[in-house]
Write an enzyme that holds these catalytic residues in place. Structure first.
Site, PDB file in Angstrom:
ATOM      1  N   ARG A   1       0.786  -1.309  -0.050  1.00  0.00           N
ATOM      2  CA  ARG A   1       0.033  -0.061   0.026  1.00  0.00           C
ATOM      3  C   ARG A   1       0.754   1.253  -0.062  1.00  0.00           C
ATOM      4  O   ARG A   1       0.503   1.985  -0.627  1.00  0.00           O
ATOM      5  CB  ARG A   1      -0.932  -0.043   1.251  1.00  0.00           C
TER       6      ARG A   1
ATOM      7  N   ASP B   1      -0.575  -6.998  -3.698  1.00  0.00           N
ATOM      8  CA  ASP B   1      -1.973  -6.754  -3.295  1.00  0.00           C
ATOM      9  C   ASP B   1      -2.347  -5.898  -4.684  1.00  0.00           C
ATOM     10  O   ASP B   1      -1.954  -5.818  -5.676  1.00  0.00           O
ATOM     11  CB  ASP B   1      -2.137  -5.901  -2.074  1.00  0.00           C
TER      12      ASP B   1
ATOM     13  N   HIS C   1      -7.095 -10.164  -4.186  1.00  0.00           N
ATOM     14  CA  HIS C   1      -6.012  -9.078  -4.186  1.00  0.00           C
ATOM     15  C   HIS C   1      -5.301  -8.975  -5.241  1.00  0.00           C
ATOM     16  O   HIS C   1      -4.074  -8.651  -5.303  1.00  0.00           O
ATOM     17  CB  HIS C   1      -5.589  -9.205  -2.636  1.00  0.00           C
TER      18      HIS C   1
ATOM     19  N   ASP D   1      -7.397 -14.695   1.294  1.00  0.00           N
ATOM     20  CA  ASP D   1      -8.313 -13.990   2.077  1.00  0.00           C
ATOM     21  C   ASP D   1      -9.107 -12.984   1.131  1.00  0.00           C
ATOM     22  O   ASP D   1      -8.552 -12.743   0.341  1.00  0.00           O
ATOM     23  CB  ASP D   1      -7.440 -13.404   3.237  1.00  0.00           C
ATOM     24  N   GLU D   2     -10.219 -13.047   1.782  1.00  0.00           N
ATOM     25  CA  GLU D   2     -11.256 -11.796   1.000  1.00  0.00           C
ATOM     26  C   GLU D   2     -11.224 -12.090  -0.469  1.00  0.00           C
ATOM     27  O   GLU D   2     -11.174 -11.035  -1.219  1.00  0.00           O
ATOM     28  CB  GLU D   2     -10.749 -10.437   1.217  1.00  0.00           C
TER      29      GLU D   2
ATOM     30  N   TRP E   1      -6.693 -14.473  11.816  1.00  0.00           N
ATOM     31  CA  TRP E   1      -6.933 -12.954  11.899  1.00  0.00           C
ATOM     32  C   TRP E   1      -8.177 -12.379  12.184  1.00  0.00           C
ATOM     33  O   TRP E   1      -8.543 -11.269  12.788  1.00  0.00           O
ATOM     34  CB  TRP E   1      -6.355 -12.027  10.599  1.00  0.00           C
TER      35      TRP E   1
ATOM     36  N   TYR F   1      -3.389  -5.751  15.260  1.00  0.00           N
ATOM     37  CA  TYR F   1      -3.208  -4.758  14.246  1.00  0.00           C
ATOM     38  C   TYR F   1      -2.859  -3.549  14.568  1.00  0.00           C
ATOM     39  O   TYR F   1      -3.529  -2.557  15.082  1.00  0.00           O
ATOM     40  CB  TYR F   1      -4.699  -4.927  13.497  1.00  0.00           C
TER      41      TYR F   1
ATOM     42  N   ASP G   1      -1.951  -0.935  12.643  1.00  0.00           N
ATOM     43  CA  ASP G   1      -2.485   0.309  12.173  1.00  0.00           C
ATOM     44  C   ASP G   1      -3.656   0.652  12.635  1.00  0.00           C
ATOM     45  O   ASP G   1      -4.081   2.004  12.393  1.00  0.00           O
ATOM     46  CB  ASP G   1      -2.652   0.126  10.547  1.00  0.00           C
TER      47      ASP G   1
ATOM     48  N   TRP H   1      -0.577  -2.820   8.450  1.00  0.00           N
ATOM     49  CA  TRP H   1      -1.005  -2.721   7.275  1.00  0.00           C
ATOM     50  C   TRP H   1      -0.843  -1.203   6.757  1.00  0.00           C
ATOM     51  O   TRP H   1      -0.897  -0.359   7.614  1.00  0.00           O
ATOM     52  CB  TRP H   1      -2.291  -3.043   7.013  1.00  0.00           C
TER      53      TRP H   1
ATOM     54  N   GLU I   1      -1.946   1.176   4.579  1.00  0.00           N
ATOM     55  CA  GLU I   1      -2.830   2.051   3.814  1.00  0.00           C
ATOM     56  C   GLU I   1      -2.761   3.473   4.258  1.00  0.00           C
ATOM     57  O   GLU I   1      -2.483   4.458   3.552  1.00  0.00           O
ATOM     58  CB  GLU I   1      -4.310   1.717   3.792  1.00  0.00           C
TER      59      GLU I   1
END
Length: 555
Positions: free
Chosen positions: A150, A179, A250, A312-313, A379, A404, A406, A454, A456
C-alpha cells in the site's frame, strides 16, 4: 551505581548481583568459531557506539575472567540462553547461535542507552551491572507482518526495521509483497509485473470512507538481489522472512499488468483506492502456469519453510458471472464456482510442496477445506485460531482486534488517522495467542503470534514508527516471556528504561502522553470503530467456521 535497567522483553529469570563489569576498549571475547557471525555483530554495534574493539581473546575459563566468554550448551533449547555478568567477567551460553544472539541483545540492553547509537557520544569505560539471566522464548513464532504494497518501503528502511525486530527478540518478518495496490517483486519472464503493476497513478488520502486522492504517482519494487540481501540480513539476526504473494484474490495489480489472466473483464489499472478489488484470477491453465512461475521465483529467493499465498477476501462474483469459470467448475466436478477457492489453494499448495515448502493461508481457506499440513493465519478475532487448532492445523494468531498496529492507539481527536478498534499498548501486552478454551492438544498447534502493520495509512517510515512503537515492544514481551504479566510494571519499565533506547535508535514512537503536533494528521480523517461492533462483525464473518466445522481438503 544507578538501578539495573531491565530488558524488553522481560527475561524469564533475572537476578541482580553486586557490582558491575567494566567494558573497555580492549575487553577480549572468547567464542567458538561457530559463533563468529554473532560476535562480529556484537563488535559492530558496540564498537560503533563505544569504541570498544572487543578483540579475540584466549580462553577465560568458566567465569569469563577479564572478558566475555561465549559458549554453546547442548543442554539448552533453541534460542534459550544464560547470561552471567560479574565484576570479573561475562559468560554467555546459548542453546544455539540464535540463543547467543538473544543473549547479546540482552547484554546490550543492560548498558547505557547510548550504546544503541551509531557513533560515540561519550567516553567509556562502560558499566554492565552484575546480573544472572536465564531466559527462553514462550513461542517459536514471534512475528510482524510488514505491508510494503500500500506504501512502498525502500530496502534500507526494511533493513532498519529488521534491526528493530532483533532488539526485541522477534524472529519472523512476514513480508506482504503483492496486493491490489501494487506488485513489489521481480519475476523473470513477467516484466510487466514491475513495469505496470509496481506503480499506481495516485493514492487515497485518509481512509476509504472519505475518498480523496493525492494525485501523486506512487510505486517501487525490489529486485531479486534486493530481496536476497533482505533475507541474508535477516538471517544474520536470526529472523526468518516469510513472503506473501496474494493469489487468487487481491489481484488487481497482476491483472493490470496481464489482463488476459482475469476472470471476466480485467480492471483498468492498478487500484488507487484502499479496500478490496472485485478482480480475481481466472481458473485456467494459463493462470496456473503464471502462478507456478511466480512461486518458483519466490522459492528461489526465499528459503523459508512457509510461503503465504493469502487466500483471504477472495471475490467470488466474477467466477459466478464468467462462463469460462462456470465451465471449469463443472469440469472439476465442483458443485458451483465458489469451490474454485479451495481448488486454487490446493493447486498452490502442490506447487509449493514441489519445492519442499508449506502453504500458509489466512483463515478463510478453512471455510471450504484447507490442504493437509497448511499453516493458518488466524486474523478474524479468535475464531480462525480456534477453528484451525481444533481441526489439527498449525496456526499463527494475528487477531485484528488485538495486534493490528495500524489501528488507533487512543480515543483522542489528535490520534493520526484513527481507524479500526482501539488497540492500546496495554491491549497488545495482554494478548495471548492461545484461546482460553482450547485443550492442551489443541493449544500445541498455536505456533505463536504476529502483529500486522498494514500500510494504507502508513505512508512513511515515521508513520510506521509511530504505529509500531511502543506496541511492538509489548507484543515482543507477550510472545517471548512465560508466566503472568504485569502490564503496569511493563508500562513503567518502558518509560524508565526502554524509551531512552528507542530514542537512541532514532525511533519516532508514539509518546505516552499522545502524539507530537507533527505526528497528527488533521488533513486525513479516520474511521474509528467500537470493539463490540467489530466483534459482532467477526462473528458473522466466521459463522461457517463455527457452525459448519470445515474439513480438511486433499492436496
Amino acid at each position: 551505581m544507578p538501578q539495573t535497567p531491565v530488558p524488553v522483553p522481560l527475561p524469564g529469570h533475572l537476578t541482580r548481583g553486586d557490582g558491575h563489569f567494566l567494558l573497555r576498549a580492549d575487553t577480549p571475547v572468547d567464542a567458538p568459531e561457530a559463533c563468529g557471525p554473532e560476535v562480529a555483530w556484537l563488535r559492530g554495534v558496540l564498537g560503533a557506539a563505544t569504541g570498544c574493539r572487543l578483540p579475540e581473546g584466549a580462553d577465560h575459563g568458566p567465569d569469563g575472567t577479564g572478558g566475555i566468554a561465549v559458549r554453546l550448551d547442548d543442554a539448552l533449547g533453541s534460542e534459550e540462553y544464560r547470561l552471567d555478568v560479574r565484576p570479573e567477567g561475562v559468560v554467555v551460553a546459548g542453546g544455539d547461535r540464535a540463543g547467543v544472539f538473544r543473549a547479546f541483545q540482552t547484554l546490550r540492553q543492560l548498558m547505557d542507552p547510548a550504546v544503541f547509537r551509531r557513533a560515540p557520544v561519550r567516553q567509556g569505560p562502560w558499566a554492565v551491572p552484575a546480573v544472572s539471566v536465564r531466559d527462553r522464548p514462550r513461542f517459536t513464532w514471534r512475528g510482524v507482518l510488514l505491508d510494503v504494497v500500500r506504501h512502498f518501503m525502500p530496502k534500507a528502511d526494511v533493513l532498519r526495521f529488521l534491526d528493530l525486530m532483533a532488539v526485541h527478540h522477534l524472529n519472523v518478518l512476514h513480508l506482504h509483497l503483492t496486493d491490489d495496490q501494487g506488485w513489489r517483486v521481480e519475476v523473470p519472464g513477467r516484466p510487466r509485473l514491475t513495469e505496470v503493476g509496481a506503480w499506481r497513478t495516485e493514492s487515497m488520502v485518509g481512509t476509504r470512507h472519505t475518498p480523496r486522492h493525492d494525485g501523486r504517482p506512487h510505486g517501487g519494487y525490489y529486485t531479486r538481489d534486493d530481496l536476497r540481501e533482505i533475507v541474508a540480513y535477516a538471517e544474520a539476526r536470526h529472523i526468518t522472512v516469510v513472503p506473501e504473494v496474494d493469489l487468487p484474490g487481491h489481484a488487481q495489480a497482476v491483472l493490470a499488468a496481464y489482463p488476459e489472466l482475469a476472470a471476466g473483464p480485467a480492471p483498468d489499472g492498478v487500484r488507487t483506492g484502499w479496500g478490496i478489488s472485485d478482480a480475481v484470477l481466472a481458473a485456467t491453465d494459463e493462470v496456473l502456469a503464471f502462478c507456478r512461475e511466480v512461486l518458483d521465483e519466490i522459492c528461489a529467493v526465499f528459503p523459508s519453510r512457509y510461503v503465504c499465498v493469502g487466500g483471504d477476501e477472495v471475490p467470488r462474483g466474477p467466477w459466478r458471472a464468467d462462463p469460462a469459470s462456470i465451465a471449469r467448475a463443472r469440469e472439476l466436478g465442483l458443485p458451483d464456482t465458489d469451490g474454485l477457492q479451495r481448488w486454487f489453494t490446493a493447486q498452490l499448495a502442490d506447487m509449493l510442496a514441489a519445492h519442499g515448502r508449506v502453504v500458509f493461508g489466512w483463515d478463510e481457506i478453512l471455510e471450504d477445506g484447507a490442504p493437509d499440513g497448511a499453516l493458518i493465519g488466524g486474523w478474524r478475532g479468535d475464531h480462525g485460531v480456534r477453528a484451525a487448532a481444533q481441526l489439527g492445523f498449525d496456526v499463527v494468531a494475528s487477531p485484528d482486534t488485538s495486534v493490528y498496529l495500524d489501528y488507533r492507539q487512543a480515543e483522542g481527536p489528535d490520534e493520526p488517522l484513527p481507524v479500526g478498534t482501539l488497540v492500546t499498548t496495554e491491549t497488545v501486552h495482554a494478548f495471548d495467542p492461545v484461546p482460553a478454551d482450547l485443550t492442551a492438544d489443541e493449544a500445541r498447534h498455536v505456533l505463536g503470534g504476529q502483529a500486522a502493520l498494514w500500510a494504507e495509512n502508513l505512508d512513511s517510515v515515521r508513520a510506521v514508527d509511530y504505529a509500531a512503537f511502543p506496541r511492538l515492544c509489548a507484543l515482543a514481551e507477550a510472545l517471548w516471556t512465560e508466566g503472568p504479566r504485569d502490564t503496569a510494571e511493563f508500562v513503567a519499565r518502558m518509560a524508565r528504561d526502554h524509551l531512552p533506547r528507542l530514542d537512541a535508535l532514532g525511533v519516532e514512537y508514539r509518546p505516552p502522553g499522545g502524539p507530537h503536533p507533527w505526528q497528527t494528521r488533521p488533513d486525513a480523517p479516520g474511521f474509528p470503530r467500537e470493539r463490540a461492533d467489530r466483534e459482532a462483525e467477526l462473528a458473522r464473518m466466521t459463522e461457517r467456521l463455527r457452525e459448519n466445522r470445515p474439513r480438511k481438503a486433499d492436496s
